[in-house]
Design a protein around this motif. Structure first.
Motif, PDB file in Angstrom:
ATOM      1  N   THR A 141      57.574  -3.531 -22.489  1.00  0.00           N
ATOM      2  CA  THR A 141      57.581  -3.910 -23.909  1.00  0.00           C
ATOM      3  C   THR A 141      56.170  -4.250 -24.378  1.00  0.00           C
ATOM      4  OG1 THR A 141      59.831  -4.764 -23.739  1.00  0.00           O
ATOM      5  CG2 THR A 141      58.524  -5.533 -25.597  1.00  0.00           C
ATOM      6  N   LEU A 142      55.425  -4.983 -23.551  1.00  0.00           N
ATOM      7  CA  LEU A 142      54.044  -5.332 -23.891  1.00  0.00           C
ATOM      8  C   LEU A 142      53.167  -4.085 -23.954  1.00  0.00           C
ATOM      9  CD1 LEU A 142      51.699  -7.267 -24.386  1.00  0.00           C
ATOM     10  CD2 LEU A 142      51.587  -7.678 -21.915  1.00  0.00           C
ATOM     11  N   LEU A 143      53.302  -3.199 -22.972  1.00  0.00           N
ATOM     12  CA  LEU A 143      52.510  -1.963 -22.967  1.00  0.00           C
ATOM     13  C   LEU A 143      52.800  -1.124 -24.202  1.00  0.00           C
ATOM     14  CD1 LEU A 143      52.801  -1.016 -19.185  1.00  0.00           C
ATOM     15  CD2 LEU A 143      50.723  -1.724 -20.371  1.00  0.00           C
ATOM     16  N   ASN A 144      54.063  -1.021 -24.576  1.00  0.00           N
ATOM     17  CA  ASN A 144      54.424  -0.279 -25.785  1.00  0.00           C
ATOM     18  C   ASN A 144      53.808  -0.917 -27.024  1.00  0.00           C
ATOM     19  OD1 ASN A 144      55.930   1.500 -24.260  1.00  0.00           O
ATOM     20  ND2 ASN A 144      57.885   0.535 -24.694  1.00  0.00           N
ATOM     21  N   LEU A 145      53.764  -2.244 -27.041  1.00  0.00           N
ATOM     22  CA  LEU A 145      53.157  -2.964 -28.160  1.00  0.00           C
ATOM     23  C   LEU A 145      51.678  -2.615 -28.291  1.00  0.00           C
ATOM     24  CD1 LEU A 145      53.710  -5.201 -30.332  1.00  0.00           C
ATOM     25  CD2 LEU A 145      52.953  -6.866 -28.609  1.00  0.00           C
ATOM     26  N   LEU A 146      51.019  -2.371 -27.151  1.00  0.00           N
ATOM     27  CA  LEU A 146      49.598  -2.019 -27.150  1.00  0.00           C
ATOM     28  C   LEU A 146      49.372  -0.524 -27.364  1.00  0.00           C
ATOM     29  CD1 LEU A 146      48.453  -4.187 -24.093  1.00  0.00           C
ATOM     30  CD2 LEU A 146      48.186  -4.730 -26.519  1.00  0.00           C
ATOM     31  N   GLY A 147      50.455   0.235 -27.502  1.00  0.00           N
ATOM     32  CA  GLY A 147      50.322   1.674 -27.747  1.00  0.00           C
ATOM     33  C   GLY A 147      50.320   2.524 -26.496  1.00  0.00           C
ATOM     34  N   THR A 148      50.693   1.951 -25.363  1.00  0.00           N
ATOM     35  CA  THR A 148      50.745   2.689 -24.096  1.00  0.00           C
ATOM     36  C   THR A 148      52.187   3.051 -23.766  1.00  0.00           C
ATOM     37  OG1 THR A 148      48.781   1.568 -23.227  1.00  0.00           O
ATOM     38  CG2 THR A 148      50.264   2.569 -21.618  1.00  0.00           C
ATOM     39  N   ILE A 149      52.411   4.301 -23.433  1.00  0.00           N
ATOM     40  CA  ILE A 149      53.750   4.789 -23.122  1.00  0.00           C
ATOM     41  C   ILE A 149      53.942   4.846 -21.608  1.00  0.00           C
ATOM     42  CG2 ILE A 149      55.403   6.666 -23.403  1.00  0.00           C
ATOM     43  CD1 ILE A 149      54.648   5.213 -25.995  1.00  0.00           C
ATOM     44  N   VAL A 150      55.039   4.293 -21.139  1.00  0.00           N
ATOM     45  CA  VAL A 150      55.407   4.369 -19.722  1.00  0.00           C
ATOM     46  C   VAL A 150      56.417   5.497 -19.553  1.00  0.00           C
ATOM     47  CG1 VAL A 150      56.463   3.143 -17.774  1.00  0.00           C
ATOM     48  CG2 VAL A 150      54.975   1.912 -19.372  1.00  0.00           C
ATOM     49  N   LEU A 182      39.766  -4.916 -29.500  1.00  0.00           N
ATOM     50  CA  LEU A 182      40.103  -5.968 -30.457  1.00  0.00           C
ATOM     51  C   LEU A 182      41.046  -5.435 -31.532  1.00  0.00           C
ATOM     52  CD1 LEU A 182      39.619  -8.885 -31.331  1.00  0.00           C
ATOM     53  CD2 LEU A 182      37.643  -8.091 -32.645  1.00  0.00           C
ATOM     54  N   LYS A 183      40.813  -4.204 -31.940  1.00  0.00           N
ATOM     55  CA  LYS A 183      41.684  -3.587 -32.944  1.00  0.00           C
ATOM     56  C   LYS A 183      43.112  -3.449 -32.409  1.00  0.00           C
ATOM     57  CE  LYS A 183      42.047   0.446 -35.993  1.00  0.00           C
ATOM     58  NZ  LYS A 183      41.433   1.753 -36.380  1.00  0.00           N
ATOM     59  N   ILE A 184      43.244  -3.075 -31.131  1.00  0.00           N
ATOM     60  CA  ILE A 184      44.575  -2.960 -30.518  1.00  0.00           C
ATOM     61  C   ILE A 184      45.268  -4.320 -30.489  1.00  0.00           C
ATOM     62  CG2 ILE A 184      45.770  -2.512 -28.329  1.00  0.00           C
ATOM     63  CD1 ILE A 184      43.675  -0.321 -27.792  1.00  0.00           C
ATOM     64  N   LEU A 185      44.524  -5.353 -30.140  1.00  0.00           N
ATOM     65  CA  LEU A 185      45.110  -6.697 -30.054  1.00  0.00           C
ATOM     66  C   LEU A 185      45.493  -7.251 -31.422  1.00  0.00           C
ATOM     67  CD1 LEU A 185      42.746  -8.229 -27.345  1.00  0.00           C
ATOM     68  CD2 LEU A 185      45.196  -7.812 -27.085  1.00  0.00           C
ATOM     69  N   THR A 186      44.697  -6.939 -32.445  1.00  0.00           N
ATOM     70  CA  THR A 186      45.018  -7.439 -33.784  1.00  0.00           C
ATOM     71  C   THR A 186      46.153  -6.641 -34.422  1.00  0.00           C
ATOM     72  OG1 THR A 186      43.198  -6.086 -34.673  1.00  0.00           O
ATOM     73  CG2 THR A 186      42.729  -8.403 -34.229  1.00  0.00           C
ATOM     74  N   SER A 187      46.162  -5.331 -34.201  1.00  0.00           N
ATOM     75  CA  SER A 187      47.235  -4.516 -34.779  1.00  0.00           C
ATOM     76  C   SER A 187      48.580  -4.813 -34.120  1.00  0.00           C
ATOM     77  CB  SER A 187      46.905  -3.024 -34.650  1.00  0.00           C
ATOM     78  OG  SER A 187      46.804  -2.644 -33.290  1.00  0.00           O
ATOM     79  N   SER A 188      48.548  -5.279 -32.870  1.00  0.00           N
ATOM     80  CA  SER A 188      49.791  -5.667 -32.183  1.00  0.00           C
ATOM     81  C   SER A 188      50.135  -7.134 -32.438  1.00  0.00           C
ATOM     82  CB  SER A 188      49.662  -5.411 -30.686  1.00  0.00           C
ATOM     83  OG  SER A 188      48.583  -6.132 -30.136  1.00  0.00           O
ATOM     84  N   GLU A 189      49.313  -7.786 -33.259  1.00  0.00           N
ATOM     85  CA  GLU A 189      49.531  -9.184 -33.685  1.00  0.00           C
ATOM     86  C   GLU A 189      49.523 -10.175 -32.519  1.00  0.00           C
ATOM     87  OE1 GLU A 189      53.046  -9.280 -36.130  1.00  0.00           O
ATOM     88  OE2 GLU A 189      52.032  -8.306 -37.805  1.00  0.00           O
ATOM     89  N   ILE A 190      48.711  -9.859 -31.519  1.00  0.00           N
ATOM     90  CA  ILE A 190      48.469 -10.821 -30.445  1.00  0.00           C
ATOM     91  C   ILE A 190      47.310 -11.737 -30.837  1.00  0.00           C
ATOM     92  CG2 ILE A 190      47.736 -11.077 -28.027  1.00  0.00           C
ATOM     93  CD1 ILE A 190      49.242  -8.472 -27.426  1.00  0.00           C
ATOM     94  N   LEU A 191      46.313 -11.154 -31.522  1.00  0.00           N
ATOM     95  CA  LEU A 191      45.170 -11.909 -32.034  1.00  0.00           C
ATOM     96  C   LEU A 191      45.016 -11.661 -33.528  1.00  0.00           C
ATOM     97  CD1 LEU A 191      42.373 -11.145 -29.383  1.00  0.00           C
ATOM     98  CD2 LEU A 191      44.056 -12.989 -29.324  1.00  0.00           C
ATOM     99  N   THR A 192      44.231 -12.507 -34.156  1.00  0.00           N
ATOM    100  CA  THR A 192      43.839 -12.281 -35.545  1.00  0.00           C
ATOM    101  C   THR A 192      42.379 -12.695 -35.703  1.00  0.00           C
ATOM    102  OG1 THR A 192      44.370 -12.729 -37.862  1.00  0.00           O
ATOM    103  CG2 THR A 192      44.535 -14.578 -36.343  1.00  0.00           C
ATOM    104  N   THR A 193      41.693 -12.077 -36.657  1.00  0.00           N
ATOM    105  CA  THR A 193      40.293 -12.390 -36.924  1.00  0.00           C
ATOM    106  C   THR A 193      40.150 -12.876 -38.351  1.00  0.00           C
ATOM    107  OG1 THR A 193      39.691 -10.555 -35.459  1.00  0.00           O
ATOM    108  CG2 THR A 193      37.928 -11.499 -36.780  1.00  0.00           C
TER     109      THR A 193
END
Length: 603
Positions: free
Chosen positions: A337-346, A469-480
């Motif tokens: 689920t986390l990998l999918n959130l980051l845009g990685t397909i298993v 950073l863009k991956i982390l912000t677009s997945s709403e794990i971080l914000t700037t």
């Protein structure tokens, strides 16, 4: 001819003697391609593949494109390198899709295999020394041989940019010599263009998995021999799942380098004076890293790779735990689920439950007997036999370490998907930094320290930071914020990502602890590796936190010492290498700021 003249003068001998040696070297290295041999050997390989694998998966459309390109351009295959089967599989696929079979750069070790050396030579393998040293004649003969294939386009060419098999399941730091040799005809103007094809090769089960584990513990690699190959026939009776060959987009060297590598600088150089300037070397070096990056980008991440990462995380809490299927399944589901959130397909074949059971059954030799069909079975890893202790590490510790090293090899197959994101999260969680510019600086420093663990493109770490950073912000794990302050929105997933990468830093941290001001001179790096292994073993037996048995692997220890060399920690002298402890303490202190414990709940 210029090299022969130079060698004649240097050796003070007749030109005919040097020519005879050059001819002998050519006979030693060259292939003797024979289509009848290829068909016979190919038939045997196909039968072995049918026994070993459930399926071989390729992206067919890309192969058809490569077939058309190879008719008019020199094509160079640059695969990742996980097992001896890599080059056999690639040749098999080329034959199947009517692509000219590659001339394959193989290590000279294979020449010691009676009968098989001849079979490989007649199948298109040419043999190269692991190191050319200062042998200018060998270098000249070998480069001329390889470049003749490129210029004449009589065969495609295949070589491994990592130079050797990755025994740790992830990309190795690339080597540059062969790539420079391949690109030279383009730079000289002898070839209008060269097309590079990166190939990612992934396996559900690696043939040499246990052999790799023993090698990583420090036991010597067995010598390649036909007898050993015949003894290994028993592996044909064991299931090995599927293998995946992903052919990347063909890269035109002419288009890729564009104006960054001006050919007019080299075209007018005489053969005897061909020299690459520093900027050209840097561009070629960056290209090698770019190919490795594409290997990772196109790699197939399997459920087994994710499961191994989950199991290792469980062992961080209790290395002797008995695992439950339901616990592994839950952890795998969360990580996917986390990998999918980051845009990685298993890659999940069928449903997750069925696929996970499939992999556990395939790797059943790692466990005590279990019933894979029951609802919630228990799993307990077995210990593998070790003949004797090594460097003061008890046999029982090494016997248990074998399975952990195998787990790490497979879990490393997914680490490239989270390494940079994990580093950013850990900086925020452990260093307490929030200012964007400071986090970026720390990110670049840490990646430089770990560049042999997590391969990146030289000079492009700021761009990698922005991408991650863009991956982390677009997945709403971080914000700037507008004033460049980073904040964690999803602490659970940020902590999850951090835990995935921290063991790699704990490993290097233990390695750094081996140096003592009481012994400032280093004469034997091999002895140092053994000392680090003993320290790790002692820490494990004393149940010290942040210690994995997989840290006994010689690979990350050697990577740590290479990183210290890059950071200028070692100073060469006539009696060996002297440690610069002032610089060493700076590195250790900065790394400790990253690995120290922190109360995540307060962030």
């Amino acid at each position: 001819m210029s090299v022969i003249s130079e060698e004649t003068l240097r050796r003070k001998c007749a030109p005919e003697d040097v020519k005879k040696e050059a001819e002998s070297l050519l006979d030693e290295m060259s292939h003797t391609f024979n289509l009848l041999n290829v068909r016979s050997f190919g038939y045997a390989v196909c039968k072995a593949m049918e026994k070993l694998y459930d399926g071989i998966f390729v992206n067919e459309q890309k192969l058809l494109e490569i077939r058309e390109i190879s008719k008019t351009n020199s094509v160079i295959f640059m695969p990742s390198h996980k097992t001896y089967f890599d080059f056999l599989l690639l040749s098999l696929i080329c034959f199947q899709y009517d692509i000219q079979l590659p001339a394959i750069a193989a290590g000279q070790d294979f020449m010691s295999m009676k009968f098989m050396a001849g079979v490989l030579r007649r199948s298109g393998a040419f043999f190269m020394r692991r190191s050319f040293g200062t042998d200018q004649l060998y270098w000249a003969v070998f480069s001329e041989y390889v470049q003749t294939h490129v210029v004449n386009n009589d065969r495609t060419v295949e070589f491994f940019v990592e130079a050797t098999r990755s025994r740790v399941g992830k990309s190795l730091h690339p080597k540059y010599g062969m790539l420079q040799m391949i690109l030279e005809p383009y730079l000289r103007g002898s070839a209008y263009d060269i097309v590079i094809v990166p190939v990612s090769m992934n396996y559900d089960k690696i043939l040499e998995e246990k052999l790799y584990a023993y090698e990583l513990l420090g036991f010597p690699k067995p010598k390649e021999s036909t007898g050993a190959l015949l003894k290994a026939r028993e592996i044909l009776n064991n299931p090995h799942g599927s293998c995946f060959l992903t052919f990347g987009d063909p890269i035109s060297v002419r288009d890729h380098f564009g104006v960054s590598l001006h050919r007019n600088t080299f075209v007018c150089q005489p053969d005897s004076q061909f020299v690459l300037h520093n900027q050209a070397k840097l561009e070629i070096k960056k290209f090698a890293h770019h190919v490795v990056e594409l290997h990772n980008k196109n790699a197939v991440i399997t459920v087994w790779s994710v499961a191994c990462m989950v199991i290792l995380q469980t062992f961080d809490r209790d290395d002797q735990a008995t695992l439950s299927y339901s616990g592994i399944y839950s952890g795998v589901e969360d990580l996917i689920t986390l990998l999918n959130l980051l845009g990685t397909i298993v890659n999940i074949q069928g449903n997750l439950d069925k696929n996970l059971r499939y992999y556990l059954h395939m790797h059943a030799d790692l466990f005590e007997p279990f019933d894979v069909a029951s609802d919630n079975f228990q799993l307990r890893f077995i210990d593998f036999p070790v003949d004797h202790e090594k460097q003061g590490v008890p046999i029982k510790v090494m016997e248990r370490a074998v399975s952990r090293l195998i787990l790490t090899t497979y879990s490393n197959g997914m680490i490239h998907a989270v390494d940079s994101e994990g580093i950013i999260c850990t900086i925020l969680l452990h260093n307490g930094l929030r200012q964007l510019t400071k986090v970026r600086d720390e990110f670049c420093w840490l990646h430089n320290l770990m560049k042999r663990e997590f391969v990146t493109i030289p000079g492009e770490l700021p761009q990698l930071f922005e991408k991650s950073l863009k991956i982390l912000t677009s997945s709403e794990i971080l914000t700037t914020s507008e004033d460049g302050i980073l904040e964690i929105l999803d602490k659970k997933n940020a902590n999850f990502l951090s835990k995935l990468v921290l063991p790699y830093f704990y490993n290097i941290e233990i390695a750094l602890g081996v140096f003592s001001e009481k012994k400032p001179m280093i004469s034997d790096m091999g002895e140092l590796v053994g000392t680090v292994q003993k320290d790790i073993s002692d820490a494990y037996q004393n149940r010290l936190p942040n210690t994995r048995l997989s840290f006994l692997s010689t690979e990350p220890i050697k990577n740590a010492f290479a990183a210290l060399t890059d950071f200028g920690i070692f100073e060469k002298s006539s009696s060996g290498m002297r440690t610069n402890f002032a610089k060493l303490h700076q590195v250790k202190h900065r790394l400790t700021n990253f690995t120290k414990s922190h109360d995540v709940s307060k962030l």
